[in-house]
Write a protein that holds these residues in place. Sequence first.
Motif, PDB file in Angstrom:
ATOM      1  N   LEU A 210       0.742  -1.325   0.053  1.00  0.00           N
ATOM      2  CA  LEU A 210      -0.288   0.010   0.131  1.00  0.00           C
ATOM      3  C   LEU A 210       0.948   1.254   0.174  1.00  0.00           C
ATOM      4  CD1 LEU A 210      -2.474  -0.754   0.057  1.00  0.00           C
ATOM      5  CD2 LEU A 210      -3.338   0.267   2.523  1.00  0.00           C
ATOM      6  N   ILE A 211       1.602   1.217   0.818  1.00  0.00           N
ATOM      7  CA  ILE A 211       3.389   2.538   0.644  1.00  0.00           C
ATOM      8  C   ILE A 211       3.192   2.728  -0.583  1.00  0.00           C
ATOM      9  CG2 ILE A 211       5.138   3.393   1.924  1.00  0.00           C
ATOM     10  CD1 ILE A 211       4.548   2.121   4.330  1.00  0.00           C
ATOM     11  N   ALA A 212       3.856   1.467  -1.251  1.00  0.00           N
ATOM     12  CA  ALA A 212       4.607   1.497  -2.378  1.00  0.00           C
ATOM     13  C   ALA A 212       3.450   2.128  -3.645  1.00  0.00           C
ATOM     14  CB  ALA A 212       5.098  -0.354  -2.720  1.00  0.00           C
ATOM     15  N   VAL A 213       2.570   1.837  -3.377  1.00  0.00           N
ATOM     16  CA  VAL A 213       1.591   2.362  -4.703  1.00  0.00           C
ATOM     17  C   VAL A 213       1.407   3.703  -4.237  1.00  0.00           C
ATOM     18  CG1 VAL A 213      -0.721   2.102  -5.362  1.00  0.00           C
ATOM     19  CG2 VAL A 213       0.232  -0.087  -5.211  1.00  0.00           C
ATOM     20  N   LEU A 214       1.014   3.408  -3.453  1.00  0.00           N
ATOM     21  CA  LEU A 214       0.740   5.569  -2.707  1.00  0.00           C
ATOM     22  C   LEU A 214       1.849   6.701  -3.446  1.00  0.00           C
ATOM     23  CD1 LEU A 214      -1.277   5.210   0.013  1.00  0.00           C
ATOM     24  CD2 LEU A 214      -1.882   6.137  -2.019  1.00  0.00           C
ATOM     25  N   LEU A 215       3.253   5.611  -2.872  1.00  0.00           N
ATOM     26  CA  LEU A 215       4.452   6.470  -2.764  1.00  0.00           C
ATOM     27  C   LEU A 215       4.804   6.666  -4.670  1.00  0.00           C
ATOM     28  CD1 LEU A 215       6.879   5.685  -0.577  1.00  0.00           C
ATOM     29  CD2 LEU A 215       6.042   7.808  -1.077  1.00  0.00           C
ATOM     30  N   ARG A 216       4.784   5.789  -5.349  1.00  0.00           N
ATOM     31  CA  ARG A 216       4.598   5.834  -6.517  1.00  0.00           C
ATOM     32  C   ARG A 216       4.212   6.538  -7.210  1.00  0.00           C
ATOM     33  NH1 ARG A 216       8.238   6.764  -8.110  1.00  0.00           N
ATOM     34  NH2 ARG A 216       7.633   6.219 -10.454  1.00  0.00           N
ATOM     35  N   PHE A 217       2.659   6.649  -6.830  1.00  0.00           N
ATOM     36  CA  PHE A 217       1.473   7.192  -7.555  1.00  0.00           C
ATOM     37  C   PHE A 217       1.906   8.479  -7.530  1.00  0.00           C
ATOM     38  CE2 PHE A 217      -2.919   9.648  -7.680  1.00  0.00           C
ATOM     39  CZ  PHE A 217      -3.123   9.279  -9.519  1.00  0.00           C
ATOM     40  N   MET A 218       2.083   8.521  -5.663  1.00  0.00           N
ATOM     41  CA  MET A 218       2.223  10.448  -6.248  1.00  0.00           C
ATOM     42  C   MET A 218       3.325  10.879  -6.402  1.00  0.00           C
ATOM     43  SD  MET A 218       1.331  10.771  -2.176  1.00  0.00           S
ATOM     44  CE  MET A 218       0.600  12.271  -2.556  1.00  0.00           C
ATOM     45  N   ASP A 219       4.535  10.418  -6.728  1.00  0.00           N
ATOM     46  CA  ASP A 219       5.700  10.676  -6.762  1.00  0.00           C
ATOM     47  C   ASP A 219       5.598  11.002  -8.454  1.00  0.00           C
ATOM     48  OD1 ASP A 219       6.917  11.036  -4.409  1.00  0.00           O
ATOM     49  OD2 ASP A 219       8.083   9.501  -4.517  1.00  0.00           O
ATOM     50  N   SER A 220       4.820   9.991  -9.056  1.00  0.00           N
ATOM     51  CA  SER A 220       4.667   9.880 -10.440  1.00  0.00           C
ATOM     52  C   SER A 220       3.384  11.232 -10.848  1.00  0.00           C
ATOM     53  CB  SER A 220       4.310   8.376 -11.274  1.00  0.00           C
ATOM     54  OG  SER A 220       2.839   8.132 -10.242  1.00  0.00           O
ATOM     55  N   PHE A 221       3.320  11.658 -10.152  1.00  0.00           N
ATOM     56  CA  PHE A 221       2.001  12.182  -9.793  1.00  0.00           C
ATOM     57  C   PHE A 221       2.474  13.700 -10.821  1.00  0.00           C
ATOM     58  CE2 PHE A 221      -1.685  14.611  -9.741  1.00  0.00           C
ATOM     59  CZ  PHE A 221      -2.539  14.734 -10.825  1.00  0.00           C
ATOM     60  N   MET A 222       4.020  14.065  -9.674  1.00  0.00           N
ATOM     61  CA  MET A 222       4.560  14.841  -9.779  1.00  0.00           C
ATOM     62  C   MET A 222       5.797  14.952 -10.953  1.00  0.00           C
ATOM     63  SD  MET A 222       5.298  15.694  -5.988  1.00  0.00           S
ATOM     64  CE  MET A 222       6.835  14.709  -4.759  1.00  0.00           C
ATOM     65  N   ILE A 223       5.554  14.011 -11.054  1.00  0.00           N
ATOM     66  CA  ILE A 223       7.490  13.929 -12.539  1.00  0.00           C
ATOM     67  C   ILE A 223       7.529  15.538 -12.994  1.00  0.00           C
ATOM     68  CG2 ILE A 223       5.907  12.125 -13.880  1.00  0.00           C
ATOM     69  CD1 ILE A 223       8.361  10.542 -14.308  1.00  0.00           C
ATOM     70  N   TYR A 224       8.747  15.534 -13.137  1.00  0.00           N
ATOM     71  CA  TYR A 224       8.756  16.516 -14.172  1.00  0.00           C
ATOM     72  C   TYR A 224      10.362  16.005 -15.025  1.00  0.00           C
ATOM     73  CZ  TYR A 224      11.174  21.165 -15.569  1.00  0.00           C
ATOM     74  OH  TYR A 224      10.859  22.088 -16.092  1.00  0.00           O
ATOM     75  N   THR A 225      11.295  15.866 -13.553  1.00  0.00           N
ATOM     76  CA  THR A 225      12.715  16.230 -14.936  1.00  0.00           C
ATOM     77  C   THR A 225      12.613  15.394 -15.709  1.00  0.00           C
ATOM     78  OG1 THR A 225      13.395  16.793 -12.415  1.00  0.00           O
ATOM     79  CG2 THR A 225      15.271  16.799 -14.064  1.00  0.00           C
ATOM     80  N   GLU A 226      13.137  13.958 -15.350  1.00  0.00           N
ATOM     81  CA  GLU A 226      12.760  12.792 -16.061  1.00  0.00           C
ATOM     82  C   GLU A 226      12.667  13.052 -17.350  1.00  0.00           C
ATOM     83  OE1 GLU A 226      11.906  12.258 -12.930  1.00  0.00           O
ATOM     84  OE2 GLU A 226      12.863  10.980 -12.553  1.00  0.00           O
ATOM     85  N   PRO A 227      11.377  13.254 -17.756  1.00  0.00           N
ATOM     86  CA  PRO A 227      10.603  12.991 -18.730  1.00  0.00           C
ATOM     87  C   PRO A 227      10.560  14.546 -19.462  1.00  0.00           C
ATOM     88  CG  PRO A 227       8.820  13.135 -17.324  1.00  0.00           C
ATOM     89  CD  PRO A 227      10.243  13.249 -17.429  1.00  0.00           C
TER      90      PRO A 227
END
Lengths: 289, 291
Positions: A210-227
């Motif tokens: 659950l923690i992994a899913v939430l962390l990944r969801f939130m971090d991918s929601f604010m992704i900037y630098t890589e793309p």
Amino acid sequence: MEKTWNNKAWFMVLPVLLLVAFSAVIPLMTVVNYSVQDTFGNNEFFWAGTEWFSELLGSDRFYDALWRNLAFSLIILAIEVPLGIVIALSMPKTGWGVPLCLVTMALPLLIPWNVVGTIWQIFGRSDIGLLGRALTDLGIDYNYTRDPFAAWATVIVMDVWHWTSLVVLLCYAGLVSIPEAYYQAARIDGASRWAVFRYLQLPKMHRVLLIAVLLRFMDSFMIYTEPFVVTGGGPGNSTTFLSIDLVKMAIGQFDLGPAAAMSIVYFLIVLLLSWVFYTVMTNYGEGER
Amino acid sequence: MSDVTSTIAVPTRRARASVAGNSRGSARFAPLIPATYILFLMLPIYWLVNMSFKTNEEIQSRFTLWPENFTFRNYEVIFTDPSWYNGYINSIIYVALNTGISVAVALPAAYAFSRYRFLGDKHLFFWLLTNRMAPPAVFALPFFQLYSAFGLIDTHIAVALAHCLFNVPLAVWILEGFMSGVPKEIDETAYIDGYSFPRFFVKIFMPLIASGIGVACFFCFMFSWVELLIARTLTTTAAKPISAIMTRTVSASGMDWGVLAAAGVLTIIPGALVIWFVRNYIAKGFALGRV
């Protein structure tokens, strides 16, 4: 643990409070300020009310970026979570393989985000990159700067490369906490491999997953630098996610009002998600103990 | 009697055999999955390292899996050109400042959260979390204006303070996770023995959570080191981080791919060096001290 009620504890929290207030509350107030005003330069501001918000919520540009970002988040979750579970299940539990796996798998997590972008930018180029060259030699027309599909595929594979290890490490931490006696009990009961996973390992991994899913969801929601480094949001607007769009608006075009309105809507979405995260983190943990 | 034992024993034995067979079967192939995954992780890094030892001529004209003309020229460029190596120095200065500030203010706060209940504690804890989750893109422009107003643009302290936005909450959450693992009786015994709070905290409590402090430092270091957007927005020349300098390798003669690759390799090294010490805590750190 029983905690004592003591309001003097506030003094210990005070430095954190002041520091974070300086770096979070003041900037946020600036944003709120801009979101309700219009300017024609020269630092002259006019009251604009909810103009920017209605413009934002009526514009296709915002929804496009939002749906694109949601689609991106869901795709990477659909790949990273099952993949992470499978890898964590097949990792060695003892011996020299454990530190080897932990260290090499964690390596991508510690690479600066723009270097991750640079690595994949080079790796995917059809003239000098290993991946791009290999795909071109196989007869696949692969060019992430021209073809939206290739750009999406590159950004997704890059994120899988970058962050799957987070899911693996969290699941692994959950798995090693299962006592050996549980497996012995399952063996005596004649449980199949699937049953062991479904009724023993998965429930034990529930919380970390659950923690992994939430962390990944939130971090991918604010992704900037890589793309941004790899595709710059293109070709066209096909990989322009929320953060990329916002930075384009705020720093590229200096449209303070619309950018501020978008910041606030964006932040409210994140706030809602954080609340879900917090509830899960605290309540679920209490039930376990 | 013998009948009973046989009916019980037979399915058990069969089950044991089948499970053992299963696990033996999967055990043979199990190492393949992590091995393939590690290979997938290492391939792009290998390519970067490979490129960093090539000349630009070789990168652009020939496709070689191993550098033919092995050269240190790209690294020499970085270590001799001040505009390159100053980037590393700048990054290290603000990252160190940030780590110091974050952990120093987080220690007492984490202690308060792990030991006491006070007015608004849960709201405060949640509010801290929202800052860890806040998109840097939202803060880039207001940060620029805030630090301009204080005349702090292009200074190391500006970036260090700005990164506190997400690193202080992270440090508080991680340290709280570790501190909650220390029994409260230790605090009480120390007070009975006549320790004052500061002396107890430094002499007894901090050594007990030394690994937690190490992990918090590591994660502050890491998240400050990998962040680009805010660091780039707040700096122009004097405090420009290496990650921002890397975006300008385009020269008159085209892209300087070799130097770009070498700069990338050098940014990976600090993380790779310390990863060994935190390998068992990485999951805990990423999950904000909650595993």
